[in-house]
Structures are given as structure tokens and as C-alpha cells.
Design an enzyme around this catalytic site. Sequence first.
Site, PDB file in Angstrom:
ATOM      1  N   ASP A 131       0.828  -1.230   0.000  1.00 52.96           N
ATOM      2  CA  ASP A 131       0.000   0.000   0.000  1.00 52.96           C
ATOM      3  C   ASP A 131       0.848   1.260   0.000  1.00 52.96           C
ATOM      4  O   ASP A 131       0.590   2.191  -0.756  1.00 52.96           O
ATOM      5  CB  ASP A 131      -1.045  -0.017   1.133  1.00 52.96           C
ATOM      6  CG  ASP A 131      -0.500  -0.171   2.537  1.00 52.96           C
ATOM      7  OD1 ASP A 131       0.704  -0.466   2.693  1.00 52.96           O
ATOM      8  OD2 ASP A 131      -1.285   0.015   3.493  1.00 52.96           O
ATOM      9  N   GLY A 147      -3.289  -5.477  18.492  1.00 57.32           N
ATOM     10  CA  GLY A 147      -1.895  -5.381  18.071  1.00 57.32           C
ATOM     11  C   GLY A 147      -1.351  -6.660  17.476  1.00 57.32           C
ATOM     12  O   GLY A 147      -0.179  -6.988  17.666  1.00 57.32           O
ATOM     13  N   GLY A 154      -1.959  -7.721  14.065  1.00 58.10           N
ATOM     14  CA  GLY A 154      -1.950  -7.773  12.602  1.00 58.10           C
ATOM     15  C   GLY A 154      -3.331  -7.792  11.983  1.00 58.10           C
ATOM     16  O   GLY A 154      -3.464  -7.985  10.777  1.00 58.10           O
ATOM     17  N   LEU A 155      -4.386  -7.581  12.798  1.00 58.73           N
ATOM     18  CA  LEU A 155      -5.740  -7.538  12.241  1.00 58.73           C
ATOM     19  C   LEU A 155      -6.305  -6.113  12.307  1.00 58.73           C
ATOM     20  O   LEU A 155      -7.500  -5.891  12.223  1.00 58.73           O
ATOM     21  CB  LEU A 155      -6.667  -8.518  12.974  1.00 58.73           C
ATOM     22  CG  LEU A 155      -6.227  -9.983  12.906  1.00 58.73           C
ATOM     23  CD1 LEU A 155      -7.183 -10.874  13.695  1.00 58.73           C
ATOM     24  CD2 LEU A 155      -6.137 -10.475  11.465  1.00 58.73           C
ATOM     25  N   SER A 156      -5.385  -5.193  12.509  1.00 64.08           N
ATOM     26  CA  SER A 156      -5.722  -3.780  12.422  1.00 64.08           C
ATOM     27  C   SER A 156      -6.721  -3.270  13.437  1.00 64.08           C
ATOM     28  O   SER A 156      -7.700  -2.588  13.103  1.00 64.08           O
ATOM     29  CB  SER A 156      -6.208  -3.461  11.008  1.00 64.08           C
ATOM     30  OG  SER A 156      -5.639  -2.260  10.647  1.00 64.08           O
ATOM     31  N   SER A 157      -6.443  -3.574  14.695  1.00 59.10           N
ATOM     32  CA  SER A 157      -7.303  -3.036  15.744  1.00 59.10           C
ATOM     33  C   SER A 157      -7.234  -1.508  15.744  1.00 59.10           C
ATOM     34  O   SER A 157      -8.236  -0.846  16.022  1.00 59.10           O
ATOM     35  CB  SER A 157      -6.903  -3.595  17.106  1.00 59.10           C
ATOM     36  OG  SER A 157      -5.512  -3.569  17.248  1.00 59.10           O
ATOM     37  N   SER A 158      -6.080  -0.933  15.402  1.00 56.83           N
ATOM     38  CA  SER A 158      -5.995   0.537  15.455  1.00 56.83           C
ATOM     39  C   SER A 158      -6.908   1.177  14.418  1.00 56.83           C
ATOM     40  O   SER A 158      -7.612   2.142  14.720  1.00 56.83           O
ATOM     41  CB  SER A 158      -4.546   1.016  15.314  1.00 56.83           C
ATOM     42  OG  SER A 158      -3.999   0.562  14.117  1.00 56.83           O
ATOM     43  N   GLU A 201      -3.881   8.454  11.982  1.00 53.71           N
ATOM     44  CA  GLU A 201      -2.749   7.551  12.268  1.00 53.71           C
ATOM     45  C   GLU A 201      -1.424   8.110  11.739  1.00 53.71           C
ATOM     46  O   GLU A 201      -0.400   8.009  12.393  1.00 53.71           O
ATOM     47  CB  GLU A 201      -3.031   6.164  11.677  1.00 53.71           C
ATOM     48  CG  GLU A 201      -2.002   5.153  12.083  1.00 53.71           C
ATOM     49  CD  GLU A 201      -2.567   3.776  12.387  1.00 53.71           C
ATOM     50  OE1 GLU A 201      -3.791   3.621  12.504  1.00 53.71           O
ATOM     51  OE2 GLU A 201      -1.742   2.853  12.506  1.00 53.71           O
ATOM     52  N   ASP A 245      -5.473  -0.280   5.788  1.00 54.47           N
ATOM     53  CA  ASP A 245      -6.238  -0.710   6.965  1.00 54.47           C
ATOM     54  C   ASP A 245      -7.496   0.137   7.148  1.00 54.47           C
ATOM     55  O   ASP A 245      -8.596  -0.395   7.359  1.00 54.47           O
ATOM     56  CB  ASP A 245      -5.367  -0.611   8.226  1.00 54.47           C
ATOM     57  CG  ASP A 245      -4.086  -1.402   8.090  1.00 54.47           C
ATOM     58  OD1 ASP A 245      -3.996  -2.215   7.154  1.00 54.47           O
ATOM     59  OD2 ASP A 245      -3.175  -1.195   8.908  1.00 54.47           O
TER      60      ASP A 245
END
Length: 395
Positions: A44, A131, A133-137, A169, A181
Site C-alpha cells: 500500500d 496489536g 496484525g488484524l488492524s485493531s488501530s 494515524e 487498513d
Amino acid sequence: MTESNTVSPIADRVRRRFREELGEDASVLCFAPGRLNLIGAHLDYSGGDVLPLALDLGVYVAARLREDSQIRLRSLDQSLAVDVDAGSVGESADSDHGWARYPLGVYREFARSHGLAQGLDVVFGGDLPMGSGLSSSAAIEVALATALRELLGLDVPWLEIAHIAHRAETDYVGVKCGIMDQFASALGRDGHALLLHCHDRVVEHVPMDSASFHILVVDTKRSRNLSATGFNTRVEECTRAREILCEAVGERTHLAAFTVAEVESAQAALGERLYRRARHVASEMGRVERAVAAMRAGDFPLVGQLISASHESTRTDYDVSCEELDLVTSTAVGLDGVFGARLTGAGFGGCAFVVLDPSRVIEVAAVVRARYEERFGLEPGHAVVRPGGGPRVLD
Ligand code: GLA
């Protein structure tokens, strides 16, 4: 994207916690999904094509605007308890604020673009491993942006919500992440993956036949502490590789625009490490294109082979895998009914996933778990995920 009457046990807990902690009922309850990137690893920020899906797991947020300028942020698992004055939310994040930096970045975006100055009470909760790798942020950012959109009665398009979350972000928290993400979370569609052309930010929805193709996520539980440093280094390496390729081959706006042959031709100028980084980017572009065609044709074994080849390239050329992720993927790909496997997210730890025949999920999960425990003395987490919808207002 509004859905009423959707009741999840976590949504109920978030609503209850809001009342207990903050004294009154929330005005709004929203959900935003996490994401899993099927293929298009680390493309990306090089302007490439990626194929993520919004998950049926994500982040719930209960929120209410306040009369004064206090912002009070809380979470179900107690990892967040931050009180700040809206006037003190500056240009960049305070590292003491931990993961409150993500919602504060979203607040700042609404303050800048929509004049928001009021305080806010918020409680977060979710079913994504944080945290890993499933993009919680991104889910946190998009969930709060969805709540503010609703609370302020703004008809902000979902594409703009994706941009707001992304700016929170990059500009506020300071992570040099690409757009994948936040776009996957804000623009996800039930039963579909998203083909996102990152250079021109064009999105296509690609149907996924979830009945024939399951996704088993395996959480290695290895912390991704190194990921921020390693991630930013990769971004810098790609910037440098593009500059060298522009000189050696000809001007291009983004690294993913160079072909494998062009990268090969500039091997000496790039040097060993940047050559490998650029080769991953160019070869991964070809894999994404083939995977999308195979997905549309229902050729899941081929989708799986390309996913496994992507893992190999991130391991050898991009150096973002680790022993734990490699054990999960190499164990899985040898098993009956498995189409392919790779790491997801930035890598360096966190989750891997396996794409497989639905009838084989239980056996494959058991073998992977047993080998992992035997080798690392630790039980990995696992979950079957599917492409869910985008952000929504629950009530
Ligand atoms: C992280 C970043 C994304 C993307 C992936 C790697 O998740 O936030 O923008 O670069 O890593 O594909």
C-alpha cells in the site's frame, strides 16, 4: 450502512460499562471491523494493489458528546483510562497516551475539518486480538469516526471517513502506514474482499465465496514490539529503491509501477537489500493480479498457492516474517485441504492465516496448534473469520 437491533454480547458490555463508568447512557453505539489482507503484502505505501477484507470481528464504541470540553476515554479491558481537555489535543500525539492516541487523532481531525470543540465520553471494546496484525488501530479510528459522524449529524461519505482515520494515524500518531487498513475497515462490504488500487485510491469489491473457502487465523501471540521500527525502515527502503529505479530505468510516481524485469535490470544500482525489497514489490503486484482473477473464477487452490508464494516473498525478500509465523505457515501448507497460508499485517509476529476447504478447519487447527505448542511451549489463538460488512451504527 446503518443496522439497527444488532446485539452482540460485547456491544452490550460496552453499553453497560459506559453507564457504570460515565454515569449516563451513551447516545450512540457503533461498530467498525478489523481487516485481514489476503494478498498484497507491504504494497500500500508503495502505491500497489492490495486485497484485504473487512472482518466480522472488530471494535465497538459507545459515545456521547459533553457540554464541557473534557474528553474521557475508557475501554472494557481497562487498558484505557485517559482524560484530557479538548483544547489540549495538539498537532501530534503524546506518547504517554498509549492507544488513546488513535481516538484522539480522530477527534483532532473532526476538530479541524468540522469545528468540533465539545468534550466527549467514549467506551471501547472489541473481539479482535489487539496489536496482532488484524488492524485493531484502524478499527478504533473508524469506529470513533462513525460515532462522531452520527453524533454530529454529518453526512460524511465513507471514503472521507477512511481518509480521516488514515490522517489520524499518519499525521497525529506518526505511523508511516499506507491506506489499506483504514480503507478496508471503512469501505468493507459483507461477503466481499476489496481490491484497493492504492496509488489512485480506487476501490473495487470482489465477491468471496465463503462457503467454499474458509480463513483460519492463527495468533502466534508473539509480540510485535519491533514492528514500528521495522515497518518504518521498510517504508524508507522503498522510497530509496524508487529513487534509484527512477534514475536507472525512468521516472515513475510509485515503486509498485516498476516491473520485475525493470527491477532485475537495476540490480547492481539497487544493491542487495534494496533489490530484494523492490523485487518483492514487483513480484507481489503480479500475484495480486492473478489472485483477483482466480478469486473471481472460484479457483481457490490457485488463490492459495499465490498466498503461500506471497508469504515466501515476505520471508526471503522483505524480511518481515519470524520463526513463529513460518512454523504456522509451513505446517499448514502440507496438510490435506489447505490451499495456502501467509502472515498478515506488517509481520514481525502477530497473526498468520490459512485458507482452506471448510470441511478441514478442525483437523488443520488441531495439527497447527499441536506443532506450535511442541515447538514454542505456547498455545496459539485461533479463529475462523469471514468477510463482514463495513462500519455501522447499532443504536
Ligand atoms: C500494516 C500497515 C498497512 C500495511 C501492512 C503491510 O498493517 O498499517 O498500511 O502496510 O502493514 O501490508
